[in-house]
Design a protein around this motif. Structure first.
Motif, PDB file in Angstrom:
ATOM      1  N   THR A   1      48.938  90.399 141.036  1.00 12.12           N
ATOM      2  CA  THR A   1      49.670  89.995 139.835  1.00 12.12           C
ATOM      3  C   THR A   1      50.565  88.789 140.120  1.00 12.12           C
ATOM      4  OG1 THR A   1      49.692  92.272 139.017  1.00 12.12           O
ATOM      5  CG2 THR A   1      51.331  90.773 138.096  1.00 12.12           C
ATOM      6  N   VAL A   2      50.578  87.843 139.176  1.00 14.36           N
ATOM      7  CA  VAL A   2      51.497  86.703 139.232  1.00 14.36           C
ATOM      8  C   VAL A   2      52.567  86.969 138.182  1.00 14.36           C
ATOM      9  CG1 VAL A   2      51.747  84.204 139.126  1.00 14.36           C
ATOM     10  CG2 VAL A   2      49.574  85.207 139.888  1.00 14.36           C
TER      11      VAL A   2
ATOM     12  N   TYR B   1      46.729  92.815 122.229  1.00 13.27           N
ATOM     13  CA  TYR B   1      47.412  93.081 123.499  1.00 13.27           C
ATOM     14  C   TYR B   1      47.532  91.786 124.284  1.00 13.27           C
ATOM     15  CZ  TYR B   1      42.550  93.193 125.194  1.00 13.27           C
ATOM     16  OH  TYR B   1      41.235  92.879 125.473  1.00 13.27           O
ATOM     17  N   THR B   2      48.423  91.794 125.284  1.00 13.11           N
ATOM     18  CA  THR B   2      48.610  90.654 126.172  1.00 13.11           C
ATOM     19  C   THR B   2      48.168  91.054 127.572  1.00 13.11           C
ATOM     20  OG1 THR B   2      50.485  89.844 124.883  1.00 13.11           O
ATOM     21  CG2 THR B   2      50.270  89.007 127.127  1.00 13.11           C
ATOM     22  N   GLU B   3      47.288  90.261 128.136  1.00 14.38           N
ATOM     23  CA  GLU B   3      46.769  90.567 129.465  1.00 14.38           C
ATOM     24  C   GLU B   3      47.694  90.098 130.571  1.00 14.38           C
ATOM     25  OE1 GLU B   3      42.735  90.478 130.844  1.00 14.38           O
ATOM     26  OE2 GLU B   3      42.178  89.507 128.953  1.00 14.38           O
ATOM     27  N   THR B   4      47.719  90.871 131.647  1.00 12.86           N
ATOM     28  CA  THR B   4      48.398  90.462 132.872  1.00 12.86           C
ATOM     29  C   THR B   4      47.614  89.323 133.524  1.00 12.86           C
ATOM     30  OG1 THR B   4      49.247  92.693 133.215  1.00 12.86           O
ATOM     31  CG2 THR B   4      49.132  91.262 135.159  1.00 12.86           C
ATOM     32  N   THR B   5      48.342  88.382 134.115  1.00 15.79           N
ATOM     33  CA  THR B   5      47.709  87.270 134.819  1.00 15.79           C
ATOM     34  C   THR B   5      47.726  87.541 136.321  1.00 15.79           C
ATOM     35  OG1 THR B   5      48.354  85.721 133.089  1.00 15.79           O
ATOM     36  CG2 THR B   5      47.813  84.783 135.230  1.00 15.79           C
ATOM     37  N   VAL B   6      46.617  87.224 136.990  1.00 15.65           N
ATOM     38  CA  VAL B   6      46.491  87.498 138.424  1.00 15.65           C
ATOM     39  C   VAL B   6      45.949  86.271 139.139  1.00 15.65           C
ATOM     40  CG1 VAL B   6      46.058  89.957 137.989  1.00 15.65           C
ATOM     41  CG2 VAL B   6      44.120  88.378 138.225  1.00 15.65           C
TER      42      VAL B   6
ATOM     43  N   LEU C   1      37.467  74.158 133.751  1.00 19.53           N
ATOM     44  CA  LEU C   1      37.521  73.517 132.440  1.00 19.53           C
ATOM     45  C   LEU C   1      37.626  74.523 131.303  1.00 19.53           C
ATOM     46  CD1 LEU C   1      34.858  70.702 132.985  1.00 19.53           C
ATOM     47  CD2 LEU C   1      37.356  70.465 132.978  1.00 19.53           C
ATOM     48  N   ASP C   2      37.199  75.759 131.540  1.00 16.43           N
ATOM     49  CA  ASP C   2      37.286  76.781 130.486  1.00 16.43           C
ATOM     50  C   ASP C   2      38.510  77.682 130.662  1.00 16.43           C
ATOM     51  OD1 ASP C   2      36.560  78.273 132.682  1.00 16.43           O
ATOM     52  OD2 ASP C   2      34.858  79.275 131.732  1.00 16.43           O
ATOM     53  N   ASP C   3      39.527  77.190 131.363  1.00 19.78           N
ATOM     54  CA  ASP C   3      40.754  77.964 131.581  1.00 19.78           C
ATOM     55  C   ASP C   3      41.331  78.408 130.233  1.00 19.78           C
ATOM     56  OD1 ASP C   3      43.021  79.116 132.651  1.00 19.78           O
ATOM     57  OD2 ASP C   3      44.043  77.212 133.014  1.00 19.78           O
ATOM     58  N   VAL C   4      41.707  79.687 130.119  1.00 17.99           N
ATOM     59  CA  VAL C   4      42.211  80.224 128.850  1.00 17.99           C
ATOM     60  C   VAL C   4      43.724  80.399 128.852  1.00 17.99           C
ATOM     61  CG1 VAL C   4      40.044  81.410 128.327  1.00 17.99           C
ATOM     62  CG2 VAL C   4      41.830  82.612 129.611  1.00 17.99           C
ATOM     63  N   LEU C   5      44.385  80.079 129.952  1.00 19.98           N
ATOM     64  CA  LEU C   5      45.838  80.224 130.036  1.00 19.98           C
ATOM     65  C   LEU C   5      46.525  78.970 129.500  1.00 19.98           C
ATOM     66  CD1 LEU C   5      46.088  81.878 133.559  1.00 19.98           C
ATOM     67  CD2 LEU C   5      46.303  83.002 131.328  1.00 19.98           C
ATOM     68  N   GLU C   6      47.630  79.182 128.793  1.00 18.16           N
ATOM     69  CA  GLU C   6      48.389  78.075 128.218  1.00 18.16           C
ATOM     70  C   GLU C   6      49.538  77.733 129.166  1.00 18.16           C
ATOM     71  OE1 GLU C   6      47.971  76.373 125.157  1.00 18.16           O
ATOM     72  OE2 GLU C   6      45.984  77.312 125.243  1.00 18.16           O
ATOM     73  N   TRP C   7      49.358  76.704 129.981  1.00 18.80           N
ATOM     74  CA  TRP C   7      50.389  76.299 130.927  1.00 18.80           C
ATOM     75  C   TRP C   7      51.385  75.371 130.250  1.00 18.80           C
ATOM     76  CZ3 TRP C   7      50.293  79.148 135.115  1.00 18.80           C
ATOM     77  CH2 TRP C   7      49.077  79.673 135.542  1.00 18.80           C
ATOM     78  N   ALA C   8      52.684  75.613 130.469  1.00 25.43           N
ATOM     79  CA  ALA C   8      53.721  74.790 129.835  1.00 25.43           C
ATOM     80  C   ALA C   8      53.644  73.346 130.323  1.00 25.43           C
ATOM     81  CB  ALA C   8      55.096  75.378 130.121  1.00 25.43           C
TER      82      ALA C   8
ATOM     83  N   VAL D   1      43.834  83.679 136.741  1.00 27.90           N
ATOM     84  CA  VAL D   1      43.085  84.045 135.526  1.00 27.90           C
ATOM     85  C   VAL D   1      43.670  85.318 134.907  1.00 27.90           C
ATOM     86  CG1 VAL D   1      40.901  83.027 136.301  1.00 27.90           C
ATOM     87  CG2 VAL D   1      41.444  85.398 136.895  1.00 27.90           C
ATOM     88  N   PRO D   2      43.348  85.626 133.655  1.00 25.80           N
ATOM     89  CA  PRO D   2      43.667  86.945 133.112  1.00 25.80           C
ATOM     90  C   PRO D   2      42.956  88.032 133.933  1.00 25.80           C
ATOM     91  CG  PRO D   2      43.074  85.437 131.350  1.00 25.80           C
ATOM     92  CD  PRO D   2      42.740  84.747 132.631  1.00 25.80           C
ATOM     93  N   GLN D   3      43.590  89.188 134.012  1.00 26.20           N
ATOM     94  CA  GLN D   3      43.063  90.254 134.857  1.00 26.20           C
ATOM     95  C   GLN D   3      41.648  90.654 134.470  1.00 26.20           C
ATOM     96  OE1 GLN D   3      45.817  93.424 135.843  1.00 26.20           O
ATOM     97  NE2 GLN D   3      44.186  94.944 135.703  1.00 26.20           N
TER      98      GLN D   3
END
Length: 265
Positions: A170-171, A81-86, A115-122, A153-155
């Motif tokens: 939600t973002v 699944y894909t989590e919503t980002t907030v 430093l442990d951010d799990v989101l992949e920013w373009a 972060v992820p929700q």
């Protein structure tokens, strides 16, 4: 306890170790596993998102609930699944007054980037960078609670680090976080196949799962041919000269359609 040649130690009970990263929720699949495989203990191994690959490579876990991407030259992975980002904000922040925001809405805000951010920013995270990056997401949430910026972060991580003085929104245009089941491809064991069947929602009778294969049944007996007895012998004549089975009255073979019986004079 170690054994001797005369009294060897009993073999260790078979088991399965499932690693999971913060925010992943394995409870549903663990429950199904224990219902279907009560003789195979399942051990949960909590691990950081950054450390799960090393845990799986080193054999300290058999499979893991991970955040993508992973090294697909070494791991097999099934996206779940894909989590919503907030965005996490203080309850009295202006963002808390709306249902959802965009990245542009955060452009003038200080946004913590752990430093442990799990989101992949373009390109780069939204907003204005803080003076120093916090080590962990938990640290970033503490800074938000202290009134020092926001954090995206992820929700599930917002829920994991929930505080009564914070909320989240939600973002809509932020990247999502994909959660997957991953394991070393060269170690695709029967137990891994069982877990694949569980996370994919296969039923206990599914032909795809190893534990779902039905037990062999004895072959069904071939139905008796009309007009023959139990061992292939012709059936005996019934009272009145008629045979049981496919013969008409008087011993003639019945035709394709049965006509109305004749009236006796």
């Amino acid at each position: 306890m170690t054994g001797t040649e005369e009294n060897p130690a009993p073999p260790a009970a078979p088991g399965f170790r499932l690693a999971y990263v913060p925010g992943a929720t394995p409870a549903k699949w663990v429950r199904i596993w224990r219902e279907r495989l009560p003789d195979v203990p399942l051990e949960l191994v909590p691990v950081s998102a950054a450390g799960v690959s090393d845990i799986l490579r080193g054999g300290a876990a058999d499979a893991g609930l991970v955040r993508l991407p992973v090294d697909r030259t070494f791991f097999s992975a099934i996206p779940l699944y894909t989590e919503t980002t907030v965005v996490v904000v203080p309850k009295d922040h202006a963002v808390a007054a709306v249902e959802e925001v965009t990245l542009d809405d955060l452009a003038d805000e200080i946004v913590q980037h752990p430093l442990d951010d799990v989101l992949e920013w373009a390109e780069r995270p939204p907003g204005q960078p803080a003076f120093e990056r916090p080590a962990t997401t938990a640290d970033a949430v503490e800074l938000v609670a202290a009134g020092v910026g926001l954090v995206v972060v992820p929700q599930s991580l917002a829920r994991l680090h929930h505080r009564r003085d914070l909320t989240y929104r939600t973002v809509t245009d932020a990247p999502g976080s994909d959660v997957a089941l991953a394991w070393p491809e060269e170690r695709t064991t029967d137990e891994v196949e069982d877990l694949i069947g569980i996370v994919r929602g296969r039923t206990v009778n599914s032909s795809r799962g190893r534990t779902q294969a039905p037990a062999e049944r004895p072959a069904k007996k071939k139905p008796a041919t009309p007009g023959k007895g139990g061992a292939g012998r012709p059936q005996q004549k019934a009272a009145g000269g008629r045979k049981q089975g496919g013969k008409a009255q008087g011993g003639r073979q019945a035709g394709g359609k049965r006509g109305k019986p004749r009236k006796r004079s």
